[in-house]
Design a protein around this motif. Structure first.
Motif, PDB file in Angstrom:
ATOM      1  N   GLY A 170       0.782  -1.227   0.000  1.00  0.00           N
ATOM      2  CA  GLY A 170       0.000   0.000   0.000  1.00  0.00           C
ATOM      3  C   GLY A 170       0.811   1.272   0.000  1.00  0.00           C
ATOM      4  N   ARG A 171       2.125   1.163   0.001  1.00  0.00           N
ATOM      5  CA  ARG A 171       2.955   2.365   0.038  1.00  0.00           C
ATOM      6  C   ARG A 171       3.245   2.928  -1.350  1.00  0.00           C
ATOM      7  N   GLN A 172       2.913   2.187  -2.394  1.00  0.00           N
ATOM      8  CA  GLN A 172       3.137   2.687  -3.743  1.00  0.00           C
ATOM      9  C   GLN A 172       2.270   3.926  -4.000  1.00  0.00           C
ATOM     10  N   TRP A 173       2.813   4.860  -4.761  1.00  0.00           N
ATOM     11  CA  TRP A 173       2.088   6.084  -5.079  1.00  0.00           C
ATOM     12  C   TRP A 173       1.119   5.852  -6.221  1.00  0.00           C
ATOM     13  N   PHE A 174       0.022   6.600  -6.171  1.00  0.00           N
ATOM     14  CA  PHE A 174      -1.027   6.478  -7.184  1.00  0.00           C
ATOM     15  C   PHE A 174      -1.389   7.874  -7.690  1.00  0.00           C
ATOM     16  N   SER A 175      -1.150   8.124  -8.960  1.00  0.00           N
ATOM     17  CA  SER A 175      -1.565   9.369  -9.595  1.00  0.00           C
ATOM     18  C   SER A 175      -2.910   9.145 -10.271  1.00  0.00           C
ATOM     19  N   TRP A 176      -3.719  10.173 -10.334  1.00  0.00           N
ATOM     20  CA  TRP A 176      -5.090  10.049 -10.828  1.00  0.00           C
ATOM     21  C   TRP A 176      -5.550  11.417 -11.332  1.00  0.00           C
ATOM     22  N   ILE A 177      -6.696  11.447 -12.018  1.00  0.00           N
ATOM     23  CA  ILE A 177      -7.318  12.702 -12.421  1.00  0.00           C
ATOM     24  C   ILE A 177      -8.815  12.443 -12.561  1.00  0.00           C
ATOM     25  N   SER A 178      -9.632  13.427 -12.225  1.00  0.00           N
ATOM     26  CA  SER A 178     -11.071  13.264 -12.415  1.00  0.00           C
ATOM     27  C   SER A 178     -11.409  13.432 -13.892  1.00  0.00           C
ATOM     28  N   GLU A 213       1.830  -5.865 -11.926  1.00  0.00           N
ATOM     29  CA  GLU A 213       3.146  -5.410 -11.462  1.00  0.00           C
ATOM     30  C   GLU A 213       3.376  -3.966 -11.877  1.00  0.00           C
ATOM     31  N   GLU A 214       3.054  -3.645 -13.133  1.00  0.00           N
ATOM     32  CA  GLU A 214       3.328  -2.303 -13.649  1.00  0.00           C
ATOM     33  C   GLU A 214       2.206  -1.311 -13.385  1.00  0.00           C
ATOM     34  N   MET A 215       0.964  -1.795 -13.309  1.00  0.00           N
ATOM     35  CA  MET A 215      -0.161  -0.874 -13.189  1.00  0.00           C
ATOM     36  C   MET A 215      -0.643  -0.672 -11.759  1.00  0.00           C
ATOM     37  N   ILE A 216      -0.396  -1.638 -10.877  1.00  0.00           N
ATOM     38  CA  ILE A 216      -0.951  -1.569  -9.525  1.00  0.00           C
ATOM     39  C   ILE A 216       0.118  -1.554  -8.450  1.00  0.00           C
ATOM     40  N   LEU A 217       1.124  -2.407  -8.582  1.00  0.00           N
ATOM     41  CA  LEU A 217       2.134  -2.512  -7.533  1.00  0.00           C
ATOM     42  C   LEU A 217       3.256  -1.496  -7.679  1.00  0.00           C
ATOM     43  N   ALA A 218       3.435  -0.958  -8.885  1.00  0.00           N
ATOM     44  CA  ALA A 218       4.472   0.059  -9.106  1.00  0.00           C
ATOM     45  C   ALA A 218       3.978   1.422  -8.641  1.00  0.00           C
ATOM     46  N   SER A 219       4.917   2.281  -8.257  1.00  0.00           N
ATOM     47  CA  SER A 219       4.579   3.645  -7.861  1.00  0.00           C
ATOM     48  C   SER A 219       4.435   4.545  -9.083  1.00  0.00           C
ATOM     49  N   SER A 220       3.453   5.443  -9.013  1.00  0.00           N
ATOM     50  CA  SER A 220       3.285   6.476 -10.028  1.00  0.00           C
ATOM     51  C   SER A 220       3.070   7.799  -9.308  1.00  0.00           C
ATOM     52  N   ARG A 221       4.182   8.489  -9.034  1.00  0.00           N
ATOM     53  CA  ARG A 221       4.118   9.760  -8.306  1.00  0.00           C
ATOM     54  C   ARG A 221       4.373  10.893  -9.304  1.00  0.00           C
ATOM     55  N   VAL A 222       3.358  11.153 -10.117  1.00  0.00           N
ATOM     56  CA  VAL A 222       3.486  12.068 -11.251  1.00  0.00           C
ATOM     57  C   VAL A 222       2.688  13.336 -10.971  1.00  0.00           C
ATOM     58  N   VAL A 223       3.263  14.487 -11.288  1.00  0.00           N
ATOM     59  CA  VAL A 223       2.613  15.769 -11.020  1.00  0.00           C
ATOM     60  C   VAL A 223       2.459  16.577 -12.317  1.00  0.00           C
ATOM     61  N   PRO A 224       1.458  17.481 -12.374  1.00  0.00           N
ATOM     62  CA  PRO A 224       1.134  18.204 -13.604  1.00  0.00           C
ATOM     63  C   PRO A 224       1.855  19.548 -13.724  1.00  0.00           C
ATOM     64  N   LYS A 225       3.159  19.537 -13.699  1.00  0.00           N
ATOM     65  CA  LYS A 225       3.930  20.770 -13.695  1.00  0.00           C
ATOM     66  C   LYS A 225       3.600  21.659 -14.891  1.00  0.00           C
ATOM     67  N   ARG A 226       3.619  21.098 -16.084  1.00  0.00           N
ATOM     68  CA  ARG A 226       3.424  21.908 -17.290  1.00  0.00           C
ATOM     69  C   ARG A 226       1.981  22.400 -17.398  1.00  0.00           C
ATOM     70  N   LEU A 227       1.027  21.574 -17.010  1.00  0.00           N
ATOM     71  CA  LEU A 227      -0.376  21.977 -17.080  1.00  0.00           C
ATOM     72  C   LEU A 227      -0.649  23.141 -16.134  1.00  0.00           C
ATOM     73  N   GLU A 228      -0.171  23.053 -14.908  1.00  0.00           N
ATOM     74  CA  GLU A 228      -0.388  24.140 -13.955  1.00  0.00           C
ATOM     75  C   GLU A 228       0.345  25.404 -14.382  1.00  0.00           C
ATOM     76  N   SER A 229       1.548  25.251 -14.948  1.00  0.00           N
ATOM     77  CA  SER A 229       2.301  26.423 -15.404  1.00  0.00           C
ATOM     78  C   SER A 229       1.596  27.154 -16.544  1.00  0.00           C
ATOM     79  N   SER A 230       0.748  26.419 -17.279  1.00  0.00           N
ATOM     80  CA  SER A 230       0.028  27.029 -18.400  1.00  0.00           C
ATOM     81  C   SER A 230      -1.219  27.780 -17.955  1.00  0.00           C
TER      82      SER A 230
END
Length: 294
Positions: free
Chosen positions: A187-195, A259-276
């Motif tokens: 449960g420590r893996q990161w999860f990125s999401w968007i509505s 392994e790649e979709m659930i157990l791996a971490s995805s700590r992704v942020v929207p830097k370029r979108l927010e900067s726009s």
């Protein structure tokens, strides 16, 4: 704008098209059959592609195609289908965009580009990762190259989309409502999401963000731990979620895909979108889950 949309019947496309129409755009759908109206254009993404003349005069093309990445365990045959449905279709669209002289090409991509990020925060300047998803996404984005001859090209590195009417929550909510929600792995893996609402609003925003090119992360600004996502989802449906399923058991069921979709971490942020200048309607998981329950 006059806009052509491929993948208009999917989760994102079926919400995006009416949103664009409501905003005053003239939207045409690319369909894999004989057109039933003047608002449809025939194409065959994996064989004959599209006649570039059909896109003459269009201001933008939005490509959202691709077979569901999580629908089946990843056998060799499934992997090839996943690649074909993305790369062949995108190459066809990119070639047609360049030939027709379309000025904007926005095409789907995925946060899978970054692979397992571990504890590292990944933005658009971060390198690509390793694994099937990372390689597939890199090749998917490369397939847009021809369009750069005439168009401003944007690739949408989209995180899993939280929607009130489909996507991953359509599978998870019935389970959680039965009180069978579970933490997968530690449960420590990161999860990125968007509505879904923010996904559609971001694509609409990028149509007129003239200074934005290249990859854009379509993720909410607050990734969460997988355990916290499970807890929040259980709280949203007022049920417990005490179960824990070890990573080894999850791997036995889903193999490389989980392994790649659930157990791996995805700590992704929207830097370029927010900067726009984009502002999120659902920046937090709590607000997104409330939207999905509405």
């Amino acid at each position: 704008m006059q806009i052509a949309v491929a993948g208009s019947s999917g989760l994102i496309g079926s919400t995006l098209v009416p949103a664009l129409q409501q905003a005053g755009h003239d939207v045409h759908r690319l369909v894999r059959r004989a057109p039933a109206s003047a608002g449809e254009i025939a194409w065959d993404p994996e064989t004959s592609g599209i006649d570039p003349q059909a896109l003459a005069g269009f201001d933008a093309v939005i490509g959202l195609g691709g077979e569901n990445i999580g629908a089946h365990r990843w056998s060799g045959q499934v992997k090839q289908r996943l690649r074909n449905s993305r790369i062949i279709g995108t190459t066809s669209l990119a070639d047609a965009v360049a030939t027709a002289g379309v000025g904007i090409f926005i095409n789907a991509s995925a946060t899978g580009f970054y692979g397992d990020t571990g504890e590292r925060i990944a933005d658009e300047d971060s390198p690509g990762g390793s694994g099937f998803l990372a390689d597939l996404t890199a090749d998917w984005e490369a397939a847009t190259a021809a369009a750069a001859a005439t168009a401003r090209v944007v690739t949408l590195r989209t995180a899993p989309v939280l929607s009130p009417r489909g996507g991953m929550l359509a599978k998870l909510l019935p389970v959680y409502r039965l009180g069978l929600g579970a933490r997968l792995g530690d449960g420590r893996q990161w999860f990125s999401w968007i509505s879904l609402a923010d996904e559609v609003a971001a694509i609409t925003h990028l149509l007129t963000a003239d200074d934005v090119t290249g990859p854009v992360n379509l993720t909410a600004p607050e990734p969460v731990r997988a355990a916290d996502f499970s807890t929040a989802l259980a709280h949203a449906v007022k049920r417990p979620a005490f179960m824990r399923i070890p990573a080894a058991a999850v791997r036995r069921v889903g193999g490389e895909m989980v392994e790649e979709m659930i157990l791996a971490s995805s700590r992704v942020v929207p830097k370029r979108l927010e900067s726009s200048g984009f502002t999120f309607t659902h920046p937090s998981l709590t607000s997104a889950l409330e939207y999905c329950r509405a």
